[in-house]
Design an enzyme around this catalytic site. Structure first.
Site, PDB file in Angstrom:
ATOM      1  N   GLU A 127     -45.044  11.534  11.310  1.00 25.82           N
ATOM      2  CA  GLU A 127     -44.795  11.861   9.856  1.00 25.82           C
ATOM      3  C   GLU A 127     -43.699  13.071   9.723  1.00 25.82           C
ATOM      4  O   GLU A 127     -44.139  14.042   8.874  1.00 25.82           O
ATOM      5  CB  GLU A 127     -46.216  12.415   9.306  1.00 25.82           C
ATOM      6  CG  GLU A 127     -47.350  11.383   9.411  1.00 25.82           C
ATOM      7  CD  GLU A 127     -48.637  11.884   9.100  1.00 25.82           C
ATOM      8  OE1 GLU A 127     -48.767  13.125   8.734  1.00 25.82           O
ATOM      9  OE2 GLU A 127     -49.677  11.068   9.311  1.00 25.82           O
ATOM     10  N   ASN A 148     -43.338   7.538  13.590  1.00 27.84           N
ATOM     11  CA  ASN A 148     -44.491   6.732  12.713  1.00 27.84           C
ATOM     12  C   ASN A 148     -44.956   7.718  11.462  1.00 27.84           C
ATOM     13  O   ASN A 148     -44.556   8.809  11.294  1.00 27.84           O
ATOM     14  CB  ASN A 148     -45.625   6.912  13.695  1.00 27.84           C
ATOM     15  CG  ASN A 148     -46.896   6.275  13.122  1.00 27.84           C
ATOM     16  OD1 ASN A 148     -46.868   5.033  13.149  1.00 27.84           O
ATOM     17  ND2 ASN A 148     -48.369   6.977  13.116  1.00 27.84           N
ATOM     18  N   HIS A 154     -52.169   3.004   5.605  1.00 29.08           N
ATOM     19  CA  HIS A 154     -53.333   3.501   4.723  1.00 29.08           C
ATOM     20  C   HIS A 154     -53.159   2.887   3.295  1.00 29.08           C
ATOM     21  O   HIS A 154     -52.542   3.555   2.664  1.00 29.08           O
ATOM     22  CB  HIS A 154     -53.607   4.787   4.803  1.00 29.08           C
ATOM     23  CG  HIS A 154     -53.744   5.355   6.438  1.00 29.08           C
ATOM     24  ND1 HIS A 154     -54.954   5.285   6.809  1.00 29.08           N
ATOM     25  CD2 HIS A 154     -52.957   6.241   7.162  1.00 29.08           C
ATOM     26  CE1 HIS A 154     -54.823   5.987   8.135  1.00 29.08           C
ATOM     27  NE2 HIS A 154     -53.605   6.343   8.286  1.00 29.08           N
ATOM     28  N   GLU A 172     -52.176   1.980  11.624  1.00 34.13           N
ATOM     29  CA  GLU A 172     -53.159   2.872  11.112  1.00 34.13           C
ATOM     30  C   GLU A 172     -53.988   2.155  10.096  1.00 34.13           C
ATOM     31  O   GLU A 172     -54.222   2.715   9.168  1.00 34.13           O
ATOM     32  CB  GLU A 172     -52.901   4.252  10.905  1.00 34.13           C
ATOM     33  CG  GLU A 172     -52.103   4.981  12.039  1.00 34.13           C
ATOM     34  CD  GLU A 172     -52.081   6.619  11.774  1.00 34.13           C
ATOM     35  OE1 GLU A 172     -52.711   7.016  10.817  1.00 34.13           O
ATOM     36  OE2 GLU A 172     -51.259   7.197  12.501  1.00 34.13           O
ATOM     37  N   ASP A 215     -56.088   0.622   7.072  1.00 32.70           N
ATOM     38  CA  ASP A 215     -57.538   0.350   6.677  1.00 32.70           C
ATOM     39  C   ASP A 215     -57.108   0.182   5.103  1.00 32.70           C
ATOM     40  O   ASP A 215     -56.032   0.448   4.686  1.00 32.70           O
ATOM     41  CB  ASP A 215     -58.081   1.760   6.781  1.00 32.70           C
ATOM     42  CG  ASP A 215     -57.529   2.831   6.533  1.00 32.70           C
ATOM     43  OD1 ASP A 215     -56.687   3.246   5.523  1.00 32.70           O
ATOM     44  OD2 ASP A 215     -57.970   4.024   7.122  1.00 32.70           O
TER      45      ASP A 215
END
Length: 479
Positions: free
Chosen positions: A174, A215, A251, A279, A281
């Site tokens: 990030e 990432n 996300h 990651e 979801d």
């Protein structure tokens, strides 16, 4: 969980542009999970095995985990279904080096040991990040040279410890703002963009075989932030920085899947780096409806399909496989149901969407392998009871006109009973919810036929019989 990141995710919440392995192999895999965690995985006999399907496609399908929970049903599903694991927190700086020069490897070691015992890749997460830093680092005062030394020494120490055991490292996590500019983290403010190159070079020197990734979140589709990442990767490669891949966290919000996801992955791959969804979801407003879950299935399937369509996309990792271990409800009140399994460890439509994207063509109905029967009856009896224990005998009868191939019987304990051992079925329990899955020899029930299974259990206070059973999601008559 991730305070700085979560604030940014809130700001970004507005709309934004082969068949599973043969029975013998599946049995061996399940036995391995049993050896590790003490319970068989509650996968349905004819349900897909995601790790097998992904391997057949030359990809991995992984999950982030909470290492302390890698026992029981949680650990069994992790072992049986996924061929890659990511530590949710156990490899972050604040976890492994809470005091300068003093390291705690317990959680990270447990994860790596678990993965190796179950033939899984490990995605190391993460070496350098602006959040979840230990207090001594976050609030310390250091010269530029000292801070650079601290960072490089940390990267070298952690990467060296797991040399040859980590497949992919999220080296820098990030680094960008939402507009694609560099985030004003402690590292960037003092060291400038060169901190990224230094971290990658330290990681490469410590473990030449590991794949090294940068990432970030909200870079999934084309836009300002992904453009900023694209330019950053170009600059790093031009400097000869050993960057192997770019991670796209994924996300997502239900109904906001970027239409440019595949094209975005491809343009990064065209730079000469690998890509991965790291990651994933997909959250929704609660309570989840049938329509929402169906849409979520389509979107999990679409993300997986996008990865498969890009040759250099190495795999997909769900950020937790069960809603019981998801960070979403704690951060976004009123939202959740973001993962492929529900809170009782039962597969949701999203799980079947992933499997279908990976090539599975089986039934994706009520969760059982052989589809939903047109009729079933369950006879439940307790032939023996003593002190705080009992033996139960169950007869499952197919009263429909079509055969059942692969069955899962579910019920809820009305008075706190527990199953301790079973025969002719694999029986697992989560709270008061129980699932019994056929053995290899009794998976098929012809029309009008029946099978028997039984178990020993424990009870206290009362041993009231269950009043309702389902077969592959369909209600059965009970006697």
């Amino acid at each position: 969980m991730r305070t700085a990141k979560l604030r940014a995710l809130r700001r970004a919440a507005a709309p934004r542009p082969a068949v599973s392995r043969a029975a013998t192999a599946l049995t061996a895999l399940t036995a391995l999970a049993v050896a590790m965690v003490g319970l068989a995985a509650p996968a349905h006999a004819a349900d897909p095995v995601l790790r097998d399907l992904a391997t057949a496609k030359g990809r991995y399908y992984g999950t982030a985990v909470t290492t302390s929970k890698l026992t029981g049903t949680y650990g069994a599903i992790t072992a049986a279904q996924f061929n890659s694991v990511t530590p949710g927190n156990e490899m972050k700086w604040g976890s492994v080096e809470p005091t300068r020069g003093s390291f705690n490897w317990d959680g990270a070691d447990r994860l790596v040991n678990f993965a190796e015992a179950n033939g899984q890749k490990v995605r190391g997460h993460t070496l350098v990040w602006h959040s979840q830093m230990p207090n001594w680092l976050a609030n310390g005062t250091f010269s530029d040279a000292e801070l650079r030394t601290i960072m490089n020494e940390h990267v070298t120490t952690e990467t060296t410890r797991y040399k040859g055991r980590i497949d992919h490292w999220d080296v820098v996590n990030e680094p960008l703002n939402e507009d694609g500019t560099m985030r004003a983290s402690t590292f960037y403010t003092q060291l400038g963009e060169s901190y990224i190159a230094d971290a990658f070079r330290s990681a490469r020197a410590a473990d030449p075989a590991a794949k090294l990734y940068i990432n970030d979140y909200n870079t999934d589709g084309t836009g300002a932030k992904s453009n900023g990442m694209y330019s950053l990767v170009q600059r790093l490669k031009a400097q000869g920085v050993p960057i192997d891949g770019v991670g796209f966290q994924g996300h997502l919000i239900l109904g906001q899947l970027p239409s440019t996801l595949q094209a975005n992955l491809q343009r990064f791959a065209d730079l000469g780096v690998d890509v991965a969804i790291t990651e994933l979801d997909i959250r929704m407003t609660l309570p989840a409806t049938t329509a929402q879950l169906a849409q979520q299935k389509d979107e999990f399937k679409a993300v997986t399909t996008a990865c498969l369509a890009v040759t250099r996309c190495k795999g997909v990792t769900a950020w937790g496989f069960t809603d019981s271990d998801s960070w979403i409800p704690d951060v976004f009140p009123g939202q959740g149901a973001a993962t492929p399994y529900d809170e009782s460890f039962q597969p949701k439509p999203a799980y079947y969407g992933i499997a279908e994207a990976l090539g599975w063509t089986g039934d994706s109905g009520g969760g059982g392998g052989g589809g939903t029967p047109t009729g079933c009856a369950v006879t439940y009896a307790v032939p023996s009871q003593w002190n705080n224990g009992f033996t139960a005998a169950v007869t499952l009868r197919n009263t429909g006109s079509s055969p059942v191939s692969g069955w899962t019987v579910r019920w809820t304990w009305p008075s706190g009973q527990s199953v301790t051992s079973a025969w002719n079925a694999t029986v697992t329990q989560s709270g008061t919810q129980v699932a019994a899955v056929n053995a290899a020899h009794n998976a098929a029930i012809p029309a009008g036929g029946s099978v028997d299974f039984g178990f020993n259990g424990g009870w206290s206070g009362a041993n009231t019989a269950p009043t309702a059973f389902t077969l592959n999601g369909a209600a059965c008559t009970t006697s």
